[in-house]
Design an enzyme around this catalytic site. Sequence first.
Site, PDB file in Angstrom:
ATOM      1  N   TYR A 110       0.998  -1.476   0.026  1.00 16.42           N
ATOM      2  CA  TYR A 110       0.157  -0.147   0.160  1.00 16.42           C
ATOM      3  C   TYR A 110       0.812   1.484   0.067  1.00 16.42           C
ATOM      4  CZ  TYR A 110      -3.236   3.585   1.639  1.00 16.42           C
ATOM      5  OH  TYR A 110      -3.646   4.975   1.490  1.00 16.42           O
ATOM      6  N   GLU A 156      -3.326   7.604  -4.161  1.00 16.60           N
ATOM      7  CA  GLU A 156      -3.094   6.555  -3.548  1.00 16.60           C
ATOM      8  C   GLU A 156      -2.931   5.426  -4.574  1.00 16.60           C
ATOM      9  OE1 GLU A 156      -6.789   4.733  -1.875  1.00 16.60           O
ATOM     10  OE2 GLU A 156      -5.891   4.873   0.211  1.00 16.60           O
TER      11      GLU A 156
END
Length: 395
Positions: A117, A205
Site C-alpha cells: 500500500y 493512493e
Amino acid sequence: MKIHEYQGKELFAKAGVPIPRGIVARTPEEAAAAVTTLGTPVTVVKSQIHAGGRGKGTFKEHPQQRGVVLVKSADEARENAARMLGSTLVTKQTGEEGKKVSTLFVEQGLKIAKELYLGIVIDRETGTPVIIASSEGGTEIEEVAEHTPEKIFREHYDPCLGLMPFQARKIAYALGLDANAVNSAQSFLPKVAKFFVDSDCSMAEINPLIVTEEGQMLALDAKVTFDENALFRHKDLLSYRDLNEEEPTEVQAQTAGLSYVKLDGNIGCLVNGAGLAMSTMDLIKIHGGEPANFLDVGGGANVEQVKEAFRIILADKNVKAVLVNIFGGIMKCDIIVEALLAAYDSVGFHVPLVVRLEGTNVEKARKMLAESGRNIISANDLTDAAKKVVGTLKK
Ligand code: ADP
Ligand code: MG
C-alpha cells in the site's frame, strides 16, 4: 477534484512511474479488441468510477458481476463488459445508490509477488506531504490501521527537496523488500513523491502497489485527487474532470457562484456567509432537525443567485421545509426580501418556508414579508427560526 484510475495512470506514466499496459474501452467490442491488442494470457477489465472497492463491488443489475474481473479471452471480456457498461456499481465507497459505469480500463494481467500500500496526503500539522506505506496492500488500509497499526509506516518529506534517496530506502526496508525490489523502490517512490507535489495533489493512493516476480514495482491502481484551490495553475488537468461523477446540483451551484454541499437531511438552508451557514446547521441539529444542505449565497448575492439557490434546494426530493437565514450587512435586508419574493414566485414553493432576517433595514424588510401575502413564516432570531422550521415537519 477526483479523476479516474486510467487518467491517474496516464499522468503517472508521464511522470515516469511504471504502470501496466492498458487500453480504455467504452463498448463491449472495444473491450474485446483491447484484449486482442494487449495479447497477454490474462487481462483485467476494470470499471472506471470515482470510488474504490471496485474489486469487491457488485452491480445492481447483475449481482454476480464484480467491478474488476480477470478474463482469459476477448469473448470473455466482451461478455463481462456488456454487463458492466451502463450498469450501476455499488462498492463500500459509493453508498447504496452506486455509480453508473460508462468507461472500462482493460489492462494486462500481471503476476503479483507482493501487494503493498502507498498513499500520499498533506499532513496539516507539519505542513508537508507524508507518505503512508504498508506491506499489507490490496486490502482496505482502514482495516490495517484498525487491527495492525504497527504495519503502517509514515515518512514526511520536504516538498522542495522531494523524497531523498535515504528516505526511499528507509521505506523499502520497512516494507521488508528484497534487494531487487529495494532498487526498484529507489526509483519508483521519489517519482510518485515528485508527481504529488508538482501536480498539487491533495491525495495520491496506490493500492495495490505491486512487486512483480522480477522485483519490479508498478502502480496497479491509481486514486488521485487534486487540490481545487491550485487547479488554476494546472489548466491541463481540467480536461480530466468528469462531471457525470459529481453531484449534479453541486455542479449547478458552482456555475451560479454558490457554495453548496448536499447532505442527507430534509431541511433546506439558504444562508449568507459560511460561518452563519455552519451555525445554522448546528442549530437545526440541536433542535432535532437534519439539514439537507450547506448553502452559502455569499455576501453580495443577486436575485438570480437567490432564485438559483432556491431551485437547487427544492430540486432535492428530501427537502420538506426551507430555512432562510440572512444577515443583512453589505446587502440590505429589504433588497434581500425583494430577491426572496421574486425567487419565491418564480420557483414555485411547495414546502413551508421560514425566514430569519437581521441587520440593516430589517424593520422595513419584515414589514415587506408580513405584507407579501405569501405563505412565509417569519422568525425573530436564530433559535426561534430553528425551532419553527423543525416544528413545520411535525405537523
Ligand atoms: P479497487 O481498489 O477499486 O478494488 P484495484 O485496481 O485495486 O481496484 O483492483 C482490485 C484488485 O484486482 C487488486 O487488488 C488486484 O489484486 C487485482 N488487479 C487489478 N489490476 C490488476 C492487473 N493489472 N493485474 C493483476 N491483478 C490486478
Ligand atoms: Mg485498489
